[in-house]
Structures are given as C-alpha cells and as structure tokens.
Scaffold this motif. Structure first.
Motif, PDB file in Angstrom:
ATOM      1  N   LEU A   1      10.580   5.708  15.546  1.00  0.00           N
ATOM      2  CA  LEU A   1      10.008   5.520  14.212  1.00  0.00           C
ATOM      3  C   LEU A   1       8.866   6.501  13.953  1.00  0.00           C
ATOM      4  N   LEU A   2       7.999   6.696  14.928  1.00  0.00           N
ATOM      5  CA  LEU A   2       6.906   7.653  14.753  1.00  0.00           C
ATOM      6  C   LEU A   2       7.432   9.083  14.674  1.00  0.00           C
ATOM      7  N   GLY A   3       8.452   9.395  15.467  1.00  0.00           N
ATOM      8  CA  GLY A   3       9.074  10.714  15.351  1.00  0.00           C
ATOM      9  C   GLY A   3       9.691  10.920  13.993  1.00  0.00           C
ATOM     10  N   GLY A   4      10.285   9.858  13.439  1.00  0.00           N
ATOM     11  CA  GLY A   4      10.831   9.964  12.091  1.00  0.00           C
ATOM     12  C   GLY A   4       9.770  10.226  11.049  1.00  0.00           C
ATOM     13  N   ILE A   5       8.595   9.599  11.200  1.00  0.00           N
ATOM     14  CA  ILE A   5       7.500   9.846  10.254  1.00  0.00           C
ATOM     15  C   ILE A   5       7.015  11.294  10.373  1.00  0.00           C
ATOM     16  N   ARG A   6       6.952  11.799  11.591  1.00  0.00           N
ATOM     17  CA  ARG A   6       6.547  13.193  11.782  1.00  0.00           C
ATOM     18  C   ARG A   6       7.555  14.139  11.134  1.00  0.00           C
ATOM     19  N   ALA A   7       8.837  13.862  11.328  1.00  0.00           N
ATOM     20  CA  ALA A   7       9.862  14.706  10.711  1.00  0.00           C
ATOM     21  C   ALA A   7       9.803  14.621   9.198  1.00  0.00           C
ATOM     22  N   SER A   8       9.605  13.434   8.680  1.00  0.00           N
ATOM     23  CA  SER A   8       9.529  13.260   7.226  1.00  0.00           C
ATOM     24  C   SER A   8       8.356  14.021   6.632  1.00  0.00           C
ATOM     25  N   SER A   9       7.220  13.993   7.344  1.00  0.00           N
ATOM     26  CA  SER A   9       6.047  14.728   6.865  1.00  0.00           C
ATOM     27  C   SER A   9       6.321  16.226   6.797  1.00  0.00           C
ATOM     28  N   LEU A  10       6.920  16.763   7.842  1.00  0.00           N
ATOM     29  CA  LEU A  10       7.197  18.203   7.858  1.00  0.00           C
ATOM     30  C   LEU A  10       8.251  18.590   6.831  1.00  0.00           C
TER      31      LEU A  10
ATOM     32  N   LEU B   1      -0.486  16.268  -1.015  1.00  0.00           N
ATOM     33  CA  LEU B   1      -0.439  16.056   0.431  1.00  0.00           C
ATOM     34  C   LEU B   1      -1.464  15.015   0.876  1.00  0.00           C
ATOM     35  N   HIS B   2      -2.591  14.947   0.181  1.00  0.00           N
ATOM     36  CA  HIS B   2      -3.578  13.914   0.501  1.00  0.00           C
ATOM     37  C   HIS B   2      -3.003  12.518   0.249  1.00  0.00           C
ATOM     38  N   ILE B   3      -2.352  12.353  -0.893  1.00  0.00           N
ATOM     39  CA  ILE B   3      -1.717  11.061  -1.197  1.00  0.00           C
ATOM     40  C   ILE B   3      -0.586  10.788  -0.211  1.00  0.00           C
ATOM     41  N   ARG B   4       0.158  11.842   0.133  1.00  0.00           N
ATOM     42  CA  ARG B   4       1.269  11.693   1.065  1.00  0.00           C
ATOM     43  C   ARG B   4       0.772  11.237   2.444  1.00  0.00           C
ATOM     44  N   ALA B   5      -0.375  11.743   2.859  1.00  0.00           N
ATOM     45  CA  ALA B   5      -0.927  11.332   4.147  1.00  0.00           C
ATOM     46  C   ALA B   5      -1.271   9.842   4.145  1.00  0.00           C
ATOM     47  N   GLN B   6      -1.834   9.357   3.037  1.00  0.00           N
ATOM     48  CA  GLN B   6      -2.141   7.929   2.950  1.00  0.00           C
ATOM     49  C   GLN B   6      -0.857   7.094   2.926  1.00  0.00           C
ATOM     50  N   GLU B   7       0.150   7.590   2.239  1.00  0.00           N
ATOM     51  CA  GLU B   7       1.435   6.888   2.197  1.00  0.00           C
ATOM     52  C   GLU B   7       2.061   6.779   3.582  1.00  0.00           C
ATOM     53  N   LEU B   8       2.072   7.892   4.333  1.00  0.00           N
ATOM     54  CA  LEU B   8       2.662   7.876   5.666  1.00  0.00           C
ATOM     55  C   LEU B   8       1.826   7.059   6.638  1.00  0.00           C
TER      56      LEU B   8
ATOM     57  N   GLU C   1       0.831  -1.204   0.000  1.00  0.00           N
ATOM     58  CA  GLU C   1       0.000   0.000   0.000  1.00  0.00           C
ATOM     59  C   GLU C   1       0.863   1.250   0.000  1.00  0.00           C
ATOM     60  N   GLN C   2       1.935   1.238   0.776  1.00  0.00           N
ATOM     61  CA  GLN C   2       2.812   2.404   0.797  1.00  0.00           C
ATOM     62  C   GLN C   2       3.433   2.646  -0.577  1.00  0.00           C
ATOM     63  N   MET C   3       3.901   1.601  -1.238  1.00  0.00           N
ATOM     64  CA  MET C   3       4.503   1.768  -2.556  1.00  0.00           C
ATOM     65  C   MET C   3       3.463   2.193  -3.584  1.00  0.00           C
ATOM     66  N   ARG C   4       2.230   1.729  -3.424  1.00  0.00           N
ATOM     67  CA  ARG C   4       1.167   2.164  -4.328  1.00  0.00           C
ATOM     68  C   ARG C   4       0.949   3.668  -4.210  1.00  0.00           C
ATOM     69  N   GLN C   5       0.868   4.150  -2.976  1.00  0.00           N
ATOM     70  CA  GLN C   5       0.681   5.586  -2.777  1.00  0.00           C
ATOM     71  C   GLN C   5       1.933   6.369  -3.202  1.00  0.00           C
ATOM     72  N   LYS C   6       3.090   5.779  -3.004  1.00  0.00           N
ATOM     73  CA  LYS C   6       4.331   6.439  -3.432  1.00  0.00           C
ATOM     74  C   LYS C   6       4.344   6.614  -4.949  1.00  0.00           C
ATOM     75  N   ASP C   7       3.873   5.583  -5.669  1.00  0.00           N
ATOM     76  CA  ASP C   7       3.785   5.679  -7.122  1.00  0.00           C
ATOM     77  C   ASP C   7       2.829   6.791  -7.543  1.00  0.00           C
ATOM     78  N   CYS C   8       1.677   6.831  -6.888  1.00  0.00           N
ATOM     79  CA  CYS C   8       0.693   7.867  -7.216  1.00  0.00           C
ATOM     80  C   CYS C   8       1.291   9.258  -6.990  1.00  0.00           C
ATOM     81  N   ARG C   9       1.960   9.410  -5.852  1.00  0.00           N
ATOM     82  CA  ARG C   9       2.560  10.710  -5.544  1.00  0.00           C
ATOM     83  C   ARG C   9       3.651  11.075  -6.541  1.00  0.00           C
ATOM     84  N   ALA C  10       4.493  10.109  -6.881  1.00  0.00           N
ATOM     85  CA  ALA C  10       5.579  10.379  -7.822  1.00  0.00           C
ATOM     86  C   ALA C  10       5.035  10.735  -9.204  1.00  0.00           C
ATOM     87  N   ARG C  11       3.956  10.032  -9.607  1.00  0.00           N
ATOM     88  CA  ARG C  11       3.384  10.318 -10.915  1.00  0.00           C
ATOM     89  C   ARG C  11       2.804  11.727 -10.966  1.00  0.00           C
TER      90      ARG C  11
END
Length: 1395
Positions: A1011-1020, A515-522, A479-489
């Motif tokens: 790991l959760l802190g890393g996801i928060r940092a990555s989002s910002l 950002l909507h796709i990014r939220a689903q990816e994260l 699912e993460q790679m699917r959303q990553k593909d959508c975001r990259a496209r």
C-alpha cells in the motif's frame, strides 16, 4: 412418485434408542423417497404463484404455438395421465380389498395437482412471452434427481416382481420427466407481437435458454468475436429500456423527488461553504462536508426503491451459494463417517463424493449469478446517480453554483459515484459473514463441544479495536476527499484558464499549490491505508487465535479429548470458511466507509439550493401584440438568501416587440437584472412575469467543442435556409468561408480556435436560431469591432433586424445605439435611476447625460462614437457579414448534412470522422489488445525495485509461516494418545501460536509495504502527468477536450491511488495462497502434480477452487485498473514547449532595459496543416513608444500578442526585444518581463490578494495603491474580508467590468517594461475606459505599450497605429497620417463615426 415396497413406517424406522450414523439416516431409502415425493411439489407451489404474478406484470407478448411448446404439453399431459392412473390403481386395489398404505393414495394425488399446475404454467408462460423458464427448469430437475436416486437403489435390490405396475410407472415417469427436463433446457421462439419495439442488435440473453443464462453461455459469441478482433461500437448489443439512461435517471429522479418532498427540507448551501482553516490555502479547503445525516435518508430510500428487486435477487443467490458452501463440511463429515463404518454400502460413498463435487459447483454457479446481478445493479446505479448529478447541475441556484465548482462535480461523478456503486458488492459483507461465523461456531460446537465457546471471547475482544479503526479511517477518508476536492477545483480552474496562466508564466506557482494539496491528500490516504492494514490483519489474526485457543483448550483442559483426523480436518475446513468470512468483513467495512463518505457528499450536493421555479411566472404561450411581455413589480433580488440585495425595488414593464436598452456604470447591476429575469437570483420580494419562450446571450460567450452548425442549432432540427440567414445576419459567413471545413469546423475546447468576436457572434447566432419571443442580450456587441458591431446591431438586434417584432432587452456600453432603442433604463447602484426614451432622458439631463458626458474624450464636441451614417456602405462587401457571391452553393452544402446517410454516401466520410478536414485531432487515442507489459514495468519502477523485492519477500515469509502452521497442526493431529491425552500438546500449542504470530507480522508488513509503495508510485505518476500537461503548448489544450484532462486528474488518479494497490495486494495474497495449496497437495499426494498441471492450463476444470477463482479475478481487475497508468502516461510523448528556464539564456537581467521590439519577417501558424495566420510582418517599436494595433475581427491582432509571448512559436522570421531574439530566452523569463491584460478577464478561486499578487511579491500597501488607481478601493473595502475576500470560480461573484479592472490592477503591480492590452477595455463602459487609459498613461508612461483594440477612439492618442488585414500589416503610421491616406484605417474610422 412413491416407489414400491414397504412404506416409510413400521417398527424400527424411527427408532431413536439405537444410535445410527448420520450418513445412514440422511441417505436411507426412506429419506430419499420422502424427499423425492414432497420437495418438488413444495418447490413449485411456493415459487409458482410468485412466478405467475411476475410474468403477469412483465408481459412480453404472445408466443405462437411452436413444436417445442407442443412437445412440452404432450409430455405434460402424459405425466398427468400417469398420475391419474396411479390414483386409479390404488383406489381399485382398495376396492378389491387389498390393503394399501395411505401414502400410495396421497402421493399420486399431490403429484396429480402439481403436474396439472406445471402444465398450466407452461401455457401461461407462452401467453406472456416467456421463452425460457428457470422455475420449471428447477422443478423438472428436482423431479428427476430424487426419484432417480431411489429408483437406482430399488433396482439394485432386484424386487421388480413384487409390484411390476409401480416399477413400470416409476420408470415411465422418470423417462417423461427426463424428457421435460431436456426440453426445459431449450428456448422457445420470440413473441409474435412483442410489447417493446424490436431492436437492431438485441442482447442474446433475452432469447437464451435457462442453462445458457445460468452458465453465461450467451456471452460466448461476443467473447469469441472480441478474441479474434477488436470490438467496435457496432458489435455491442442494444440496451434494453430497463438499462437505458433515460429510464434509469427518470426513475431515480422521481423517487428522489418524492422522498425529498416527504422529508423536511433543509437545503441551505452551508454544506458547500468554505471552511476557513487559518492558512493561506483556505480557498482549497472547500468540500462537500459530512454533516449531512438528515440529507442521507431520502437519497438512500430512493436508491433502495429503484434497485431493491435486483439487489434482493442477487442476495438470494448469495444465500443459496452459502448454503452449498456449508454443505461441503457437512458432507465431508458424513464421508469420514462412511470411511469409519465398513458396513455402509459402497454406493453411499460414491453418492457423497458426487454431492461434494456438485455442492462446490453449485456454490460457484450461484455466487457468479450473485456477482452478475450486482454488477448490473452497479451499472444501473452509476448511470442513474450520474444522470441525477448532471440534472442537478442544470438546476443549481446562483449561490450554489458559486460554492460548487466544476472540479467538485467532476470528483462527484468520477470518484464518488464510482465508490458508491462499488460498495454494492460489499453490502452483504456487513451481515453475511456474521452468519457464517455463527454457523462455523455451531459446527465447532458439534465437533469440539464447549471448547468452541472460547472462540466467541476472541472475537468480542477484537471488536473495540476495529470500531476504533473504522472511526479513525472514516475521519481520514473525509480528509482525503476534502483535499481531493480542493485539488480537482484548482486543477479544473488551471486547465480552463491555461492561456492566462501561460501568458503570465505562472505554471510553477500553480504546480506548487497543486502538489502541496496533493501531499496532504496522500498523507491522509497513507494513514487510512495503514489503518486498513491493521484492521485486515486483526481479522486474519482472529481466525488464527480461534484455532489456537480452541485446540489448546480442547486438548489441554479435558483429559478425554485428543486431536484426531476427523476433528482436525473438519475443523480446518470450517476454519477455512471462517477465514474467508473474516477476510471479507474488513473489505466490506473498508468499502462501506468509503461509500458512506461519498454518499454523504452526493446527498449534500443533491440537496443544494436550486433556482426557485416560482421566482418567475413564465408562460409558454406567445405574447400578443400590444401586450406586456415582461413585468417586474417592486422586485428586490439577491445572489443568495444570505447576501445583501443587489437589485432594489425594480419596477419595469416591457411591451411586446420593444427594444429596451439597459445602461449604467460598471457594477450597477445590469447583468443582475437579466439574471433576475432568468430566475437565477433569489427573489426577496416582488413579482416577475415573462410571456413566451426566452433566449439568452451571456456577456462571456459560451461555445461547445463541436462544429459551428452544431453550436448554432444546439439540438434543434437543421433548417438550412434559416441557418444561412442567421449566419449572414450575425456576420459569420466571412469567418466560416475561411474555416477548413466551413460550418462543419470544430470550434475547439471552449472555442479556443475562435477569436473573442467570433465566439460572441456564434453565441448570438445560437439564440437567434431558436426563434424565441423574448431575447435577453448581455452586451453581445462588446467584443466586436465597430463595423461588425454596427452590422450585427442593424441586421439582428435593431429595429430592422431579424429580431424585429420580438421583445429585446439589450445590456450595452455602446451608447451610440441608444437613439434606436424604444426605451432606455439607466441603472445605478442596483436601482433604476431613470428610464424613458432617448430624447426624454436627454431633456431631463439626468443619469444618462452623465454617462454620455463621461464617455466624451477631452476636446470632443459630440457624444463619443456616434452612429455611422445610414448611407455608409461596407467597402469590403462581405467583411461585415454580407454574403458574397456563391452563397447558393454554400446553401446547397448545408442541405445534405441533414441526412447523414446521404452525406456519408456522397463524401465517403462519416460526419463524425475525426480525420476529416477541419476537425482538430484530439490527443487521446484508443488502445487495443492486452495491456502492454511495459505499463506494469512503469508502475513497478514508480514503486521502486527495492520495495517490490521486499514486498515479495514478505509475502513469501508470511505464506511459509502459514504453510508451517498448517503442517504443524497436522503433526499435532497425528500425535499418539496415552490415557486419552497427547503428551506434546503444550509444545504443539506454543509452536502453533508462535507460527501464527510470525504470519500476522509478515502479513501486516507485506500489505503495508504494497500500500505504501502504491502511494509512492501514485505520487510520482501524478507529478509526471502534471508536468507533462503543464509543459504542453497552447495548441495541445486547443485540441484536447478539457473533460479528458480532468478525467486523468480525477478518476484515473483515484484508480492509481486506491484500486491498483488494493488489487495488487489481493493478487499477491491469492497467488501465494495458491502456491501454498499446490505445495500442500504435492507434499501429501505427489501423483497429484500430474493432474494439477493440465488443470492450470484448463481453467474451467479448476474453477471450483475458490483460491484460483479469486486469483484470476484479482488479476483481471488489476489488468483493467493498470490501464489508468497507461492513460496517465499518454501525454509523456506529446510535443512540449521550449524550456521555461534554460541553462543558457541570451537575456541577462535586468532585461529588457528599454523595451524596444522588432518584428523581422515574422509569421506563425496555429497548426501545421493550417495556413499562416500572420505572415511577412516586419516593423520596429521604439522604447517607450505606444503603438495601437487595429483591424477587423480575425485580422490577426491577437496573434501578434501570442507570438510575442511565444504561445505559438514563429513559423518564419523572428522577434527581437532590446536586440535579443526571444527564441533564445526562457519562456518564464520572457513572459515574466511582459505584462498582458487579455480580452477575457480571468480570476482564479482564492483571495483577491492572491489574484492580484500571485507570487506574493508585493505589500498590502502597494496593492491598495493600485486599487486606488483603478477606482476599486472603495468597492474592495466594502467586501467582507477586503483583500482576503474569496473569489468564486472564474470570479463569478464579481461583474465582468470589475474583473477587468482587477486584471488591470494586477498589471499595474507587475509594472514591466512592456505592456500588451488585448481588447482589455471591451467589457467596460466608455467612462471607465477613459479612467483605465488615464491610469495606464501615468503608470506606464515610460514603458512600451501595445494596444490591441477594436474601438478606434482608444488608439487615437497612440504615437503609431498598425492596421492589420488578413494577417499582414496593411498600414502603419500616426493616426493623423493614416486618416490623411484615406486607406483602410480611414474606412474603419468612417464606419466608427469618427470622421
């Protein structure tokens, strides 16, 4: 060699009735003598033949006899003679009647044959070019170690007089072997006649000695050089052929093709088809789906066949390392036995201590060899798989290209290939930890007896949980790679069409979608990370549970069992190994789960449908005069095997040298016909044949971000006279003269520094330069004004052009050139309506006459824009492409560029110097030195200070619990025993279990927090990057290659998402573990602090400590990964656009009410170092006025539109709309109040409805109404899904004319007070152009219209016309007034055949 004294036989030697300590058995003189005799020969006879076969297959050339070789041979023959003398003396003594043990005859004989084989190997290695031998190095080392140990023992016994000959021969043997060992540490000279050509800067590894290779000393020179100064490309060593991309990619492609052909092919593109998810983001849910098990096998076999030798060698190194790993606890057990037996000689204790130290060193040495070989394999696989993906991109069929966007390929190369190659390190972690666990259980059984069986139950009970976690993580990973593909496209589409996005002020809408796709990816990444934490903790807890259960059962069940020092310490050592195995297993599973998803995606992509090489029967031989070059018989073609045919029953024959014109309305199939000839369409039936090389000019010009001359030559050798001729014929010399660096000026990303006409002529010049036999030209004149277009036709395409004598198929809407065509084909609805010569078709009064009638303006008496008279001359001389005076100087400037060395010597600048004039400076810059501490602070601030402190506290708590658990276990071991039992065993067990549970809870909480802190940092950080890029002006995108930007949004983002949190977690675990080790040593042995502090400063001396080794590795990995944070912040300081919506705005809604536009001494430049592109422009456009803007290519017409939309800010003067200066209006407010239909029609991936109504402001009825206005209602109604029909990336499943009409419909929906048409009708036929004008005339009757056009007929009904020339307004007035003035407008009209 055998030593003197009694042989290993006789009474008591193998007596098993009397118990003997293991140390005494393994370290006995008899054992050492036996091992010293048989181990070295067995080693050489096993590895020697394999080594001979290897060097025979990898012959490097002949090495001359050097002093080193001669010394080796001398010592080798001396050893052979010594062995012969030993055999002779034994035989002589037997002959003399002296009884001799059989071993005194057998052992020297074995050594004689082995030494002879070793001498032969030395000679064979020289003949095959081996400069340093690892096999012989190991042999001489073994020959020295075992006999030296036994000789030392014999010397200590002082029995030299018993047999002086054998004593002297042993000492002489040791001296010769030691000399051979010393010589094997050196490297011989290079081969005299190497099989491979010498390199300019060869890697020193090839000529390094074996110890240098084993210890990596050969790298030290480069490391030291890099320490002293930053390394440059010239400092790096040349790549060997085994590491070159050409050879690696070819090998993998060969194996992939062979394995794929051996497997039944199912290469339908269903894996890449969109999956409707029922939501409005359906276009972003495309993915490389996972049901590719049948496609996984061939790729897996191909990769295995390419990299198996390196992988197996690395695996062997790891196995040897693990042998030494498990030797340490065994030696520790022997050492404890030695301590408990006061009668054992002291030398055995020293020997055991030395062996434990050597075992730890050798473990590290072989482990690093394993890592090195797998890192090399990773590099090779990354190169090979990436090259295979790139080659696949060039071979994809049309349907496959539509379903795999650029963003997908970027993700495959930057993310999936990376994850696949990184998993190589962890593949052995799937099975080797299981071997560790079994060996640990065997050790525990030896120590604790049947109590060790309870450990198996603990592991078995945890297996279902981990299987469940692995399955769930695999799902979330997909699912993460699917959303990553959508975001990259989506990101790729935005970046490539950023000009259109900014034209309309759509940045906010697209940012929300991303950002909507990014939220689903994260979200998927967060769930996967938590599951990984549970998995890791479960394995860590299993080790603790093993210790708890085993100790409890051992002490509580059996009365005679008590915890003593030997059981406790050896068990802890074994459990430490078990803990590492348990820790490595989840990491391996984690990596392989990620790699499996990526591997399936790569296999799915590589299995996509390719263009059928047999679709077109192409012959490389040139076509003879009078012979048919192109032949299509009963050809029916479709865009994919599943879609309906787009061309029906085409029968076409084109003789050599013919100019064939293809005409027809929009969507008739003209471009599809060229695609069929190129083999891009699926051939349903019929046959196609082409003779000779083919060159193709697409309708939408393709330009690379390189210099003009590189774009034209396109990899071919520079022919300066021919290049000059081509540029002159394609009307490019006037443009090149105005460029900062002439033909060496970069064109910018996607040719953003060029106008549409310049790009089209550059694309045409590239095809002409190739000197092909067949030219397929897809409307190359559409983007050119009449004068330049006529010049290009006459000088290039026409009967007297450069391409005369070649076969040309010209798709065109310029009907005035049809009389000069040899043959005309008229297409309608995908079929040939009629064909023949121009006069024949006129007499038939068929489809061509209908096209000509549709192109006539009301009241016209002719046939539209007629051909300019043949006698008309270009009044400007060079403006139409003629070469002005001084062309010979320009020719001379081209010649030195062929020789880069000569050119650099003359100019003092390298040809690729980014600082030279005319080379736009990219926004990327190389950083040197260590990563700045500010980058770590940036990342930690993104994580959040409270979360950082909380994570440190949790790691400290779990490590304290671990320390207390170990300390409590030591107290348990020290408890006194009464009647064979320890009185407080139950209490000790309960507290031990409680501390273990606390540690497990703390470990899970600490890892989850990181790991959760890393996801928060990555989002910002991602939001910051997205905002920084979106707020950048258009000039930023012209200077920055799109590949750099896509890399930030794919690879660098993935590193921040996954790698940095993982590396940070590893660093904290090892750092706190190291702190615990230091604390334990300090508490138990306070004086050890004196030794620890210097060792911390001298890492080489402390490297054997595995915890410190992994801590340092985690730190270096984190430092290399934190660079991605720096790269994500690169664009934070670049210049930004004016505010989209400022707090105070001079314009108040409804603005503009009337649409009056006034330019006041307006001027702009595209970059500070360039001259003004528009200067001194002053005029007023009244409300509701329709103004045409004309001029030659590059005159500044589109620059006015860019200035009005503030894509480029004014350098002088300003623009007022309804009395409000646009400089004081927010950009989104301004751009939302102006509608522009640009020259290049752009559609985004998504539904038709989304493309027409990006902000969802209109109803379906309103959309159908505008589609009716642009004559597309019927076409859209016939599409599957109608308004919800999915447009491919760039709208490639629609014709250019249809896309232009959709852009017009989009403009009609907005219905703003001001409309700009920027060459909007260039890609449509004249009849469609008239329909568009009628629609605009009725819909925007009360609006202010700026019509930028190069077809002068388009502006004849305008109230006023502005004539631009060299960035200034040359003329202004009504068309009739300008024609009466007989100025520039009159000359343009004359060139267009209007007067």
């Amino acid at each position: 060699m055998a030593g003197p004294g009694e042989p290993c036989a006789g009474p008591g030697v193998w007596n098993q009735t009397e118990p003997e300590p293991a140390a005494a058995r393994l370290l006995s003189l008899c054992f050492l003598k036996t091992a010293g005799v048989w181990v070295p020969p067995m080693y050489l006879w096993v590895l020697g033949p394999i080594h001979l076969l290897y060097i025979h297959r990898h012959d490097k050339g002949y090495i001359q006899m050097s002093r080193l070789f001669k010394a080796k041979m001398v010592f080798g023959f001396a050893l052979v003679i010594l062995c012969i003398s030993s055999v002779s003396v034994t035989l002589w003594r037997i002959q003399q009647g002296t009884p001799q043990a059989l071993e005194f005859l057998i052992h020297p004989t074995v050594w004689l044959t082995t030494m002879s084989f070793a001498v032969f190997l030395i000679h064979a290695e020289r003949k095959k070019g081996v400069q340093a031998s690892g096999v012989l190095f190991g042999y001489w080392l073994l020959c020295f170690l075992f006999p030296a140990t036994s000789a030392t023992q014999q010397a200590s016994q002082g029995d030299f007089q018993s047999d002086p000959f054998r004593h002297l021969s042993d000492y002489l043997y040791l001296s010769l072997v030691m000399a051979q060992f010393a010589l094997s540490c050196l490297a011989d000279q290079a081969p005299l006649f190497p099989k491979r050509p010498p390199q300019a800067n060869p890697c020193p590894k090839s000529g390094a000695s074996f110890p240098s290779k084993a210890m990596f000393w050969w790298v030290s020179g480069l490391v030291w050089k890099g320490y002293r100064r930053p390394l440059g490309p010239k400092d790096l060593w040349s790549l060997g052929s085994e590491n070159s991309s050409g050879e690696l990619v070819s090998q993998l492609e060969k194996e992939w093709t062979r394995n794929r052909s051996a497997t039944p092919r199912h290469t339908k593109a269903t894996a890449f088809k969109r999956k409707g998810s029922g939501n409005k983001e359906a276009p972003e849910t495309e993915t490389l789906l996972q049901q590719q098990r049948g496609k996984r096998g061939p790729l897996l076999r191909a990769i295995w066949q390419v990299g198996r030798s390196t992988f197996l060698l690395g695996t062997l190194s790891l196995i040897v390392s693990d042998v030494f790993r498990f030797t340490v606890p065994k030696l520790l057990s022997l050492f404890l036995e030695f301590i408990g037996d006061p009668n054992t000689p002291a030398w055995k204790g020293y020997l055991l201590a030395v062996l434990m130290f050597l075992s730890a060193c050798l473990q590290t040495l072989f482990e690093q060899q394993h890592m090195y070989r797998l890192k090399v394999l990773q590099m090779r696989l990354r190169t090979a798989v990436t090259g295979l993906v790139y080659r696949k991109v060039l071979a994809l069929s049309s349907s496959s290209r539509k379903s795999s966007a650029v963003g997908d390929v970027v993700n495959l190369v930057s993310v999936d290939v990376q994850r696949l190659t990184e998993s190589v390190t962890y593949l052995n972690g799937l099975w080797l930890p299981l071997v560790w666990i079994i060996v640990c259980f065997v050790y525990l059984w030896q120590l604790l007896g049947p109590s060790a069986l309870t450990a198996i139950a603990v592991f078995v009970s945890l297996l279902p949980l981990n299987f469940f976690i692995t399955k769930k993580r695999n799902h979330h990973q997909e699912e993460q790679m699917r959303q990553k593909d959508c975001r990259a496209r989506l990101t790729s589409c935005i970046l490539r069409n950023v000009r259109t996005v900014k034209y309309h002020g759509w940045e906010g809408a697209f940012l929300d979608r991303v950002l909507h796709i990014r939220a689903q990816e994260l979200g998927a990444l967060k769930t996967s990370s938590l599951l990984f934490s549970v998995s890791l903790v479960s394995f860590q807890v299993s080790t603790f549970l093993v210790a708890l259960v085993v100790f409890a059962v051992h002490t509580l069940v059996a009365e005679e069992n008590a915890m003593d020092a030997e059981k406790a310490f050896v068990t802890l050592t074994v459990l430490n190994i078990l803990n590492k195995a348990q820790a490595f297993l989840p990491f391996s599973i984690h990596s392989v789960v990620q790699a499996r998803v990526s591997f399936d995606r790569l296999a799915a992509f590589l299995s996509l449908e390719e263009t059928d090489p047999g679709a077109v029967d192409s012959s490389p031989s040139r076509c003879a005069a009078g012979e048919d070059c192109i032949r299509i018989q009963e050809g029916t073609f479709a865009w994919s095997q599943e879609s309906a045919p787009c061309l029906h029953r085409i029968n076409l024959t084109v003789p050599q040298g013919c100019l064939l014109a293809v005409v027809g309305p929009v969507g008739a199939g003209k471009s599809s016909l060229l695609s069929a000839l190129l083999g891009e369409l699926a051939k349903v039936e019929g046959s196609v044949s082409i003779k000779g090389p083919v060159a193709y000019v697409p309708q939408e010009a393709w330009v690379q971000n390189m210099s003009v001359v590189d774009n034209v030559c396109f990899g071919q050798e520079l022919d300066a006279p021919w290049l000059e001729t081509v540029l002159e014929a394609c009307a490019l010399w006037p443009d090149v003269d105005g460029f900062p660096a002439g033909v060496h000026t970069r064109t910018g990303e996607q040719g953003m520094n060029l106008s549409g006409g310049q790009k089209q002529r550059l694309s045409l010049a590239r095809a002409v330069y190739r000197k092909a036999d067949v030219y397929l030209l897809d409307d190359p004149l559409a983007a050119l004004d009449a004068c330049v277009g006529q010049h290009v036709f006459n000088q290039v395409i026409g009967p007297d052009g450069l391409l005369r004598g070649t076969t040309r198929i010209l798709v065109t809407h310029a009907l005035h050139i049809l009389p000069q065509a040899d043959w005309i084909v008229v297409l309608e609805d995908g079929a040939i309506a009629e064909m023949g010569s121009f006069q024949e078709l006129l007499h038939r009064k068929g489809a061509l006459v209908g096209l000509l009638d549709g192109a006539r303006q009301p009241g016209d008496g002719g046939e539209g824009e007629a051909e300019p008279p043949a006698s008309a001359k270009d009044p400007r001389g060079s403006a139409a492409g003629g070469r002005p005076e001084g062309g010979s100087e320009r020719f001379m400037k081209l010649v030195p560029e062929k020789d880069s060395a000569a050119s650099e010597a003359q100019t003092g600048l390298p040809l690729d110097d980014p600082e030279r004039p005319g080379w736009p400076k990219g926004e990327d810059r190389t950083q040197y030195g260590r990563v700045k501490a500010a980058m770590y602070l940036t990342y930690l601030r993104a994580v959040g200070t409270p979360l950082c402190l909380y994570a440190l506290f949790l790691f400290l708590c779990q490590q304290v619990a671990s320390f207390c658990r170990g300390y409590w276990l030591s107290l348990w071991a020290d408890d006194p025993t009464m009647d064979g039992r320890q009185t407080h065993a139950a209490l000790r067990g309960w507290v031990f279990g409680l501390l273990g549970c606390l540690q497990a809870i703390g470990l899970f909480a600490s890892m989850a927090t990181v790991l959760l802190g890393g996801i928060r940092a990555s989002s910002l950080l991602f939001q910051g990057l997205l905002w920084d890029v979106a707020r950048s002006p258009i000039g930023f995108f012209e200077r920055t290659p799109i590949g750099n930007l896509l890399n930030r949004f794919s690879k660098e983002t993935d590193i921040v998402d996954v790698d940095i949190p993982d590396k940070l977690r590893s660093l904290l675990m090892y750092a706190f573990g190291l702190l615990e080790v230091g604390l334990v040593v300090t508490v138990t042995t306070p004086l050890a602090v004196v030794a620890i502090l210097p060792l911390l400063l001298l890492y080489a001396g402390f490297q054997v400590t595995q915890t410190l080794q992994w801590a340092v590795r985690s730190w270096t990995d984190l430092e290399s990964s934190i660079v991605s944070v720096e790269r994500l912040k690169d664009y934070a300081q670049t210049p930004k656009e004016a505010p989209w919506k400022p707090l105070t705005c001079a314009a108040h809604p409804p603005w503009p009410r009337r649409g009056q536009i006034e330019f006041r001494d307006f001027g702009l430049r595209y970059r500070p170092e360039l001259p003004l592109a528009v200067r001194g422009v002053s005029f007023k456009i009244h409300a509701g006025e329709k103004v045409g803007i004309v001029g030659r290519t590059g005159a500044g017409k589109s620059s006015l539109a860019g200035g009005l939309l503030r894509l480029v800010e004014a350098a002088e003067g300003g623009i007022w709309i309804d009395g409000v200066p646009i400089a004081q209006v927010g950009l989104h407010t301004l751009r939302s109040r102006i509608t522009i239909i640009p020259q290049d029609p752009i559609l985004f991936p998504g539904s038709l409805r989304m493309n027409l109504d990006m902000l969802h402001e209109h109803t379906d009825e309103a959309i159908w109404e505008v589609l009716e206005m642009v004559q597309l209602r019927a076409a859209v109604a016939s599409l599957p899904g109608q308004l919800h029909y999915e447009c491919a990336d760039q709208g490639n499943n629609l014709s250019v004319g249809q896309k232009q009409l959709l852009c017009l419909a989009r403009a009609l929906l907005r219905k703003t007070q001001i409309l700009i048409l920027d060459e909007a009708m260039a890609a449509v036929d004249p009849g469609t152009e008239r329909q568009m004008q009628a629609a605009l005339g009725s819909w925007f009757a009360q609006c202010t219209v700026l019509l930028i056009a190069h077809r002068l007929r388009s502006v004849l009904d305008c109230a006023r016309v502005l004539v631009m020339d060299e960035g200034q307004v040359a003329e202004s007035g009504s068309p009739a007034q300008l024609l009466a003035q007989k100025g520039l407008f009159y000359r343009l009209a004359q060139e267009s055949g209007l007067v």
